[in-house]
Design an enzyme around this catalytic site. Structure first.
Site, mmCIF file in Angstrom:
data_model
loop_
_atom_site.group_PDB
_atom_site.id
_atom_site.type_symbol
_atom_site.label_atom_id
_atom_site.label_comp_id
_atom_site.label_asym_id
_atom_site.label_seq_id
_atom_site.Cartn_x
_atom_site.Cartn_y
_atom_site.Cartn_z
ATOM 1 N N CYS A 1 0.821 -1.224 0.000
ATOM 2 C CA CYS A 1 0.000 0.000 0.000
ATOM 3 C C CYS A 1 0.846 1.262 0.000
ATOM 4 O O CYS A 1 0.386 2.327 -0.397
ATOM 5 C CB CYS A 1 -0.927 0.005 1.205
ATOM 6 S SG CYS A 1 -1.968 -1.444 1.247
ATOM 7 N N HIS B 1 -3.875 6.886 1.223
ATOM 8 C CA HIS B 1 -4.092 5.564 0.652
ATOM 9 C C HIS B 1 -5.502 5.130 1.053
ATOM 10 O O HIS B 1 -5.899 5.276 2.215
ATOM 11 C CB HIS B 1 -3.053 4.570 1.200
ATOM 12 C CG HIS B 1 -3.461 3.150 1.031
ATOM 13 N ND1 HIS B 1 -3.836 2.634 -0.192
ATOM 14 C CD2 HIS B 1 -3.596 2.137 1.926
ATOM 15 C CE1 HIS B 1 -4.159 1.357 -0.029
ATOM 16 N NE2 HIS B 1 -4.037 1.027 1.243
ATOM 17 N N ASN C 1 -10.103 -0.927 -2.069
ATOM 18 C CA ASN C 1 -8.684 -0.701 -1.795
ATOM 19 C C ASN C 1 -7.869 -1.259 -2.959
ATOM 20 O O ASN C 1 -7.841 -2.470 -3.171
ATOM 21 C CB ASN C 1 -8.328 -1.410 -0.476
ATOM 22 C CG ASN C 1 -6.880 -1.260 -0.088
ATOM 23 O OD1 ASN C 1 -6.048 -0.831 -0.887
ATOM 24 N ND2 ASN C 1 -6.564 -1.628 1.141
HETATM 25 O O1 UT7 Z 1 -4.495 -1.363 2.748
HETATM 26 C C1 UT7 Z 1 -3.789 -2.140 3.648
HETATM 27 C C2 UT7 Z 1 -4.147 -1.791 5.011
HETATM 28 N N1 UT7 Z 1 -5.399 -2.418 5.360
HETATM 29 C C3 UT7 Z 1 -6.158 -1.831 6.272
HETATM 30 O O2 UT7 Z 1 -5.839 -0.745 6.692
HETATM 31 C C4 UT7 Z 1 -7.368 -2.571 6.778
HETATM 32 C C5 UT7 Z 1 -7.507 -2.344 8.261
HETATM 33 N N2 UT7 Z 1 -8.566 -3.119 8.893
HETATM 34 C C6 UT7 Z 1 -9.858 -2.897 8.607
HETATM 35 O O3 UT7 Z 1 -10.181 -2.076 7.790
HETATM 36 C C7 UT7 Z 1 -10.908 -3.655 9.416
HETATM 37 O O4 UT7 Z 1 -10.256 -4.386 10.440
HETATM 38 C C8 UT7 Z 1 -11.779 -4.600 8.543
HETATM 39 C C9 UT7 Z 1 -12.691 -3.795 7.657
HETATM 40 C C10 UT7 Z 1 -10.917 -5.504 7.699
HETATM 41 C C11 UT7 Z 1 -12.641 -5.504 9.447
HETATM 42 O O5 UT7 Z 1 -13.450 -4.706 10.299
HETATM 43 P P1 UT7 Z 1 -13.538 -5.025 11.863
HETATM 44 O O6 UT7 Z 1 -14.457 -4.051 12.426
HETATM 45 O O7 UT7 Z 1 -12.114 -5.035 12.367
HETATM 46 O O8 UT7 Z 1 -14.174 -6.453 11.874
HETATM 47 P P2 UT7 Z 1 -13.613 -7.827 12.486
HETATM 48 O O9 UT7 Z 1 -12.499 -8.355 11.636
HETATM 49 O O10 UT7 Z 1 -13.372 -7.635 13.934
HETATM 50 O O11 UT7 Z 1 -14.845 -8.775 12.304
HETATM 51 C C12 UT7 Z 1 -16.068 -8.557 13.001
HETATM 52 C C13 UT7 Z 1 -17.056 -9.635 12.620
HETATM 53 C C14 UT7 Z 1 -16.499 -11.046 12.753
HETATM 54 O O12 UT7 Z 1 -17.562 -11.876 13.186
HETATM 55 P P3 UT7 Z 1 -17.696 -12.280 14.737
HETATM 56 O O13 UT7 Z 1 -16.424 -12.995 15.073
HETATM 57 O O14 UT7 Z 1 -17.866 -10.984 15.481
HETATM 58 O O15 UT7 Z 1 -18.917 -13.151 14.740
HETATM 59 C C15 UT7 Z 1 -16.133 -11.421 11.348
HETATM 60 O O16 UT7 Z 1 -16.176 -12.814 11.121
HETATM 61 O O17 UT7 Z 1 -17.405 -9.486 11.225
HETATM 62 C C16 UT7 Z 1 -17.215 -10.744 10.564
HETATM 63 N N3 UT7 Z 1 -16.837 -10.457 9.185
HETATM 64 C C17 UT7 Z 1 -17.728 -10.236 8.206
HETATM 65 N N4 UT7 Z 1 -19.079 -10.238 8.207
HETATM 66 C C18 UT7 Z 1 -19.695 -9.953 7.029
HETATM 67 C C19 UT7 Z 1 -15.584 -10.328 8.672
HETATM 68 N N5 UT7 Z 1 -15.662 -10.031 7.356
HETATM 69 C C20 UT7 Z 1 -16.986 -9.972 7.052
HETATM 70 C C21 UT7 Z 1 -17.691 -9.683 5.861
HETATM 71 N N6 UT7 Z 1 -19.046 -9.698 5.909
HETATM 72 N N7 UT7 Z 1 -17.068 -9.404 4.696
#
Ligand code: UT7
Length: 334
Positions: free
Chosen positions: A115, A261, A291
């Site tokens: 990135c 980014h 992204n």
């Molecule tokens: O460009 C490179 C740099 N990348 C970044 O900067 C990305 C940084 N991270 C993020 O943007 C966020 O962490 C994400 C958008 C990737 C994820 O958001 P989050 O609020 O951190 O969600 P999480 O990973 O804690 O997941 C929460 C819940 C989980 O379910 P449980 O365990 O609470 O039941 C996941 O399994 O959301 C679930 N989940 C989804 N649900 C529906 C994960 N992905 C999905 C999805 N659709 N696509």
């Protein structure tokens, strides 16, 4: 000493629009989750059977950038190509672009900084121009993510985030030291390399391992500890911006346009609040493209410029954070 100015920009994204509803037919996800957590509404994915690749998309963006710089391919002295999704393991995609653009014997360098790839590439180009070695450098970021994503529920935390596309800029020598790239700031922290990675294929996981891989082996798909990346991103984005402003005796009030980014709209909004920037001072297009990693800054910068949101004399700050971890910023007087 010379300064380097961006004299032309271009971008290319595949025609194929993939909406959040389209994704919900492939995996257990939904529009509400994706928009609430990331701001993304749709992204472009190369359609099966299309001729687009990381390098051909880069060529399309480059042709526009070179023309807008008022130059021809023969004026370009050097190519810097940033990607995490090269066409081949080797050689890098820079030489493929050099060949496709018919620029015989011009040097081509690949930058593998994910990135932050475009920020690193601009910094490298800036040094070559400031020392007088080159006059016009083509800097490209291009990514073909959709080919490697795990488009099942298992890969949903990554698959919904990433899009395909390319952006390019021509950096040219200028004698006016009050304009152009004022400073660049680059950092990395390899201890977090495993937090956002694709482990294979690689020289360690070579063909026999790939052929014998079991369905549950996830080394062949991108992995991300999203929360860890998020927490580090908001800190490092802010540090990189402050470092750039401090180095030039500027404050956030001086910023005319901040182009981050495009990792997550929530990260951008956090940084916007932290520096008390108005909506007019920040450009976001993650809603449309997702992204696109190394391509996200040049695509956003080009769009902002096309819309008249970047004008001569403006202070433009760009910043990136991503896999590695790597991060950095560039401060530009346009
Ligand atoms: O460009 C490179 C740099 N990348 C970044 O900067 C990305 C940084 N991270 C993020 O943007 C966020 O962490 C994400 C958008 C990737 C994820 O958001 P989050 O609020 O951190 O969600 P999480 O990973 O804690 O997941 C929460 C819940 C989980 O379910 P449980 O365990 O609470 O039941 C996941 O399994 O959301 C679930 N989940 C989804 N649900 C529906 C994960 N992905 C999905 C999805 N659709 N696509």
């Amino acid at each position: 000493m010379y300064s380097s100015r961006i004299t032309g920009m271009g971008f290319y994204v595949p025609d194929n629009i993939v909406t959040n509803d389209d994704l919900s037919k492939m995996m257990d996800t939904n529009d509400e989750w994706i928009q609430e957590r990331t701001g993304i509404q749709e992204r472009r994915w190369i359609k099966e059977g299309s001729d687009d690749t990381t390098s051909t998309m880069g060529v399309k963006a480059s042709k526009i950038a070179i023309e807008r710089a008022g130059l021809t391919k023969d004026d370009i002295d050097f190519i810097i190509f940033a990607t995490l999704s090269p066409d081949h393991f080797f050689p890098g995609s820079g030489v493929l672009i050099q060949d496709m653009l018919d620029m015989p014997n011009v040097g081509a360098l690949d930058v593998r900084n994910q990135c932050s790839g475009f920020v690193y590439s601009l910094s490298i180009a800036d040094q070559f121009i400031k020392t007088g070695m080159y006059k016009n450098i083509l800097v490209i970021g291009s990514e073909y993510h959709s080919g490697a994503l795990d488009k099942t529920t298992r890969g949903r935390n990554l698959a919904v985030l990433f899009g395909d596309g390319a952006g390019a800029a021509v950096l040219s020598r200028s004698e006016d030291n009050s304009r152009g790239i004022l400073s660049t700031h680059l950092h990395s922290q390899g201890e977090h390399a495993e937090v956002l990675t694709v482990k294979a294929p690689s020289i360690i996981h070579w063909i026999p391992a790939i052929l014998n891989a079991k369905e549950e082996d996830t080394s062949y798909h991108p992995f991300m500890d999203g929360q860890k990346v998020f927490k580090n991103a908001i800190v490092r984005f802010s540090e990189a911006i402050s470092e750039g402003l401090d180095a030039n005796n500027l404050t956030a009030e001086d910023i005319d346009m901040f182009i981050p980014h495009q990792a997550n709209l929530r990260i951008t909004q956090f940084v916007q609040r932290r520096f008390k920037l108005s909506d007019d001072q920040v450009y976001s297009n993650i809603q449309k493209y997702g992204n696109t990693t190394a391509a996200s800054i040049p695509i956003a910068m080009c769009e902002a410029w096309e819309q008249g949101k970047i004008k001569e004399g403006d202070l433009v700050v760009i910043a990136a954070f991503g896999s590695g971890f790597t991060w950095g910023s560039v401060v530009i007087r346009w």
